[in-house]
Motif scaffolding. Structure first.
Motif, short mmCIF file in Angstrom:
data_model
loop_
_atom_site.label_atom_id
_atom_site.label_comp_id
_atom_site.label_asym_id
_atom_site.label_seq_id
_atom_site.Cartn_x
_atom_site.Cartn_y
_atom_site.Cartn_z
N GLU A 1 0.80 -1.29 -0.01
CA GLU A 1 -0.16 -0.03 -0.07
C GLU A 1 0.66 1.28 0.14
OE1 GLU A 1 -2.56 -0.62 3.24
OE2 GLU A 1 -4.30 -1.19 2.04
N HIS A 2 2.02 1.10 0.51
CA HIS A 2 3.17 2.52 0.70
C HIS A 2 3.30 2.87 -1.09
CE1 HIS A 2 4.48 3.05 4.72
NE2 HIS A 2 3.67 1.94 4.93
N LEU A 3 3.30 1.82 -1.88
CA LEU A 3 3.39 2.33 -3.28
C LEU A 3 2.31 3.33 -3.68
CD1 LEU A 3 4.41 -1.24 -4.76
CD2 LEU A 3 6.01 0.72 -3.95
N GLY A 4 1.11 3.23 -3.20
CA GLY A 4 0.24 4.26 -3.76
C GLY A 4 -0.49 3.93 -5.06
N LYS A 5 -0.45 2.88 -5.00
CA LYS A 5 -1.03 2.15 -6.61
C LYS A 5 -2.22 1.55 -6.19
CE LYS A 5 3.42 1.94 -9.24
NZ LYS A 5 4.06 1.32 -10.14
N ALA A 6 -2.97 1.21 -7.40
CA ALA A 6 -4.22 0.24 -7.22
C ALA A 6 -3.65 -1.16 -6.89
CB ALA A 6 -5.05 0.45 -8.54
N MET A 7 -4.50 -1.74 -6.27
CA MET A 7 -3.89 -3.17 -5.73
C MET A 7 -5.24 -4.25 -6.35
SD MET A 7 -1.50 -2.92 -2.72
CE MET A 7 -2.71 -2.89 -1.40
N HIS B 1 5.07 -8.65 -18.97
CA HIS B 1 3.99 -7.49 -19.07
C HIS B 1 4.62 -6.27 -18.43
CE1 HIS B 1 0.86 -9.90 -21.38
NE2 HIS B 1 1.15 -10.82 -20.45
N LYS B 2 5.76 -6.33 -17.67
CA LYS B 2 6.36 -5.35 -17.13
C LYS B 2 5.34 -4.65 -15.71
CE LYS B 2 9.10 -3.49 -20.73
NZ LYS B 2 8.97 -4.62 -21.80
N LEU B 3 5.00 -5.70 -14.88
CA LEU B 3 4.09 -5.61 -14.06
C LEU B 3 4.51 -6.09 -12.74
CD1 LEU B 3 0.53 -6.41 -15.65
CD2 LEU B 3 1.32 -4.13 -15.02
N GLU B 4 4.12 -5.32 -11.55
CA GLU B 4 4.55 -6.01 -10.31
C GLU B 4 3.28 -7.06 -9.95
OE1 GLU B 4 6.31 -3.10 -7.26
OE2 GLU B 4 5.31 -1.91 -8.57
N LEU B 5 3.87 -8.31 -9.84
CA LEU B 5 2.84 -9.32 -9.39
C LEU B 5 3.49 -10.17 -8.08
CD1 LEU B 5 1.94 -10.74 -12.80
CD2 LEU B 5 1.00 -9.18 -11.72
N LEU C 1 -2.09 -8.02 -8.01
CA LEU C 1 -1.59 -7.18 -9.24
C LEU C 1 -1.56 -5.76 -8.63
CD1 LEU C 1 -3.92 -9.88 -10.13
CD2 LEU C 1 -3.22 -8.84 -12.25
N ILE C 2 -0.51 -5.13 -8.99
CA ILE C 2 -0.44 -3.85 -8.62
C ILE C 2 -0.19 -2.81 -9.74
CG2 ILE C 2 1.21 -2.49 -7.44
CD1 ILE C 2 1.94 -4.73 -5.58
N PHE C 3 -0.98 -1.97 -9.84
CA PHE C 3 -0.73 -1.09 -11.19
C PHE C 3 -1.42 0.36 -10.98
CE2 PHE C 3 -4.76 -3.43 -10.65
CZ PHE C 3 -5.88 -2.08 -11.18
N GLU D 1 -1.43 0.18 -18.80
CA GLU D 1 -1.16 -0.72 -17.79
C GLU D 1 -2.45 -1.49 -17.31
OE1 GLU D 1 1.03 0.13 -13.56
OE2 GLU D 1 1.62 1.19 -15.02
N VAL D 2 -3.39 -0.81 -17.32
CA VAL D 2 -4.75 -1.51 -16.75
C VAL D 2 -5.14 -2.89 -17.85
CG1 VAL D 2 -7.15 -1.39 -16.61
CG2 VAL D 2 -5.91 0.43 -15.69
N GLU D 3 -4.85 -2.55 -19.01
CA GLU D 3 -4.95 -3.62 -20.21
C GLU D 3 -4.04 -4.51 -19.84
OE1 GLU D 3 -6.70 -5.79 -22.53
OE2 GLU D 3 -7.75 -3.71 -21.86
N ARG D 4 -2.81 -4.10 -19.69
CA ARG D 4 -1.67 -5.28 -19.21
C ARG D 4 -1.99 -6.09 -18.17
NH1 ARG D 4 1.84 -0.77 -19.68
NH2 ARG D 4 2.99 -1.57 -17.82
N VAL D 5 -2.41 -5.55 -17.08
CA VAL D 5 -2.96 -6.04 -15.94
C VAL D 5 -4.20 -7.36 -16.33
CG1 VAL D 5 -4.38 -6.01 -13.61
CG2 VAL D 5 -2.25 -4.76 -14.13
#
Length: 208
Positions: A81-87, A113-117, A132-134, A141-145
């Motif tokens: 959550e510290h990353l401040g992204k959608a999870m 897909h260059k994503l944090e998983l 899935l963090i994006f 990026e949403v489409e890559r998720v």
């Protein structure tokens, strides 16, 4: 209890909470026993881990030390959550013998897909939770998720697993139900649904 955390999870928890974790380890396996034979059981488990290639094994009988190890697992979510992204937490499950393939496959999908998983889960029953963090504002990026998630689901199915372990199907996995459950089984479910809920008022908009 038998919980597992992958390298990405370990690194994020240690970056936020400075717990002195081995951030180069492929994963962390946390096992907890109870009962009259707890000490003997955990010693036997530790021996098995050492014999099967674990790089470091620690077993404790002090409740405070044990709680610290469990706390690593609890801190995964707030650490990201510290990353401040959608999870988007998801779940799939595979037979336990296929956990290494599933976890390695998720890493490969994330890299492609260059994503944090990051992935954590319940190693005792093969139920895993890829997170899935994006950036929800980035349409690409949403489409890559979405694509990555579909690949994770198909990977789990290819390993003899299921698309939903604890969280259910919901809306995100509706498209994959027919890949796991055949038409006759789905038909039987529809008959039951029609008998119990002819007006389709219960949980509308889902698969059945």
């Amino acid at each position: 209890m038998m919980e597992i955390l992958d390298r990405a999870s370990l690194r994020q928890v240690d970056a936020v909470y400075n717990m002195g974790l081995d951030i180069d380890a492929a994963c962390l396996l946390v096992i907890q026993t109870s009962g009259d034979q707890a000490a003997a059981s955990i010693e036997a488990i530790a021996n098995i881990c050492e014999m099967t290639g674990a790089t470091y094994v620690a077993h404790v009988d002090d409740p405070a030390e044990g709680e610290m190890l469990v706390e690593v697992r609890r801190r995964v979510w707030p650490a990201f959550e510290h990353l401040g992204k959608a999870m988007l937490p998801e779940d799939v499950a595979v037979p336990r013998q296929h956990l290494p393939e599933l976890m390695a496959g998720i890493v490969t999908i994330g890299e492609r897909h260059k994503l944090e998983l990051p992935t954590i889960g319940h190693a005792g029953d093969g139920n895993m939770h890829p997170l899935l963090i994006f950036n929800g504002e980035d349409k690409n990026e949403v489409e890559r998720v979405r694509t990555a998630f579909a690949e994770i689901v198909k990977l789990a199915l290819s390993l003899g697993g299921t698309i939903a372990a604890e969280h259910g199907v919901g809306t995100l996995k509706r498209a994959f139900v027919s890949e796991e459950i055949g038409p006759s089984e789905l038909g039987a479910m529809e008959v039951i649904r029609a008998a119990l809920d002819p007006d389709r008022r219960f949980n509308p908009g889902k698969k059945l």
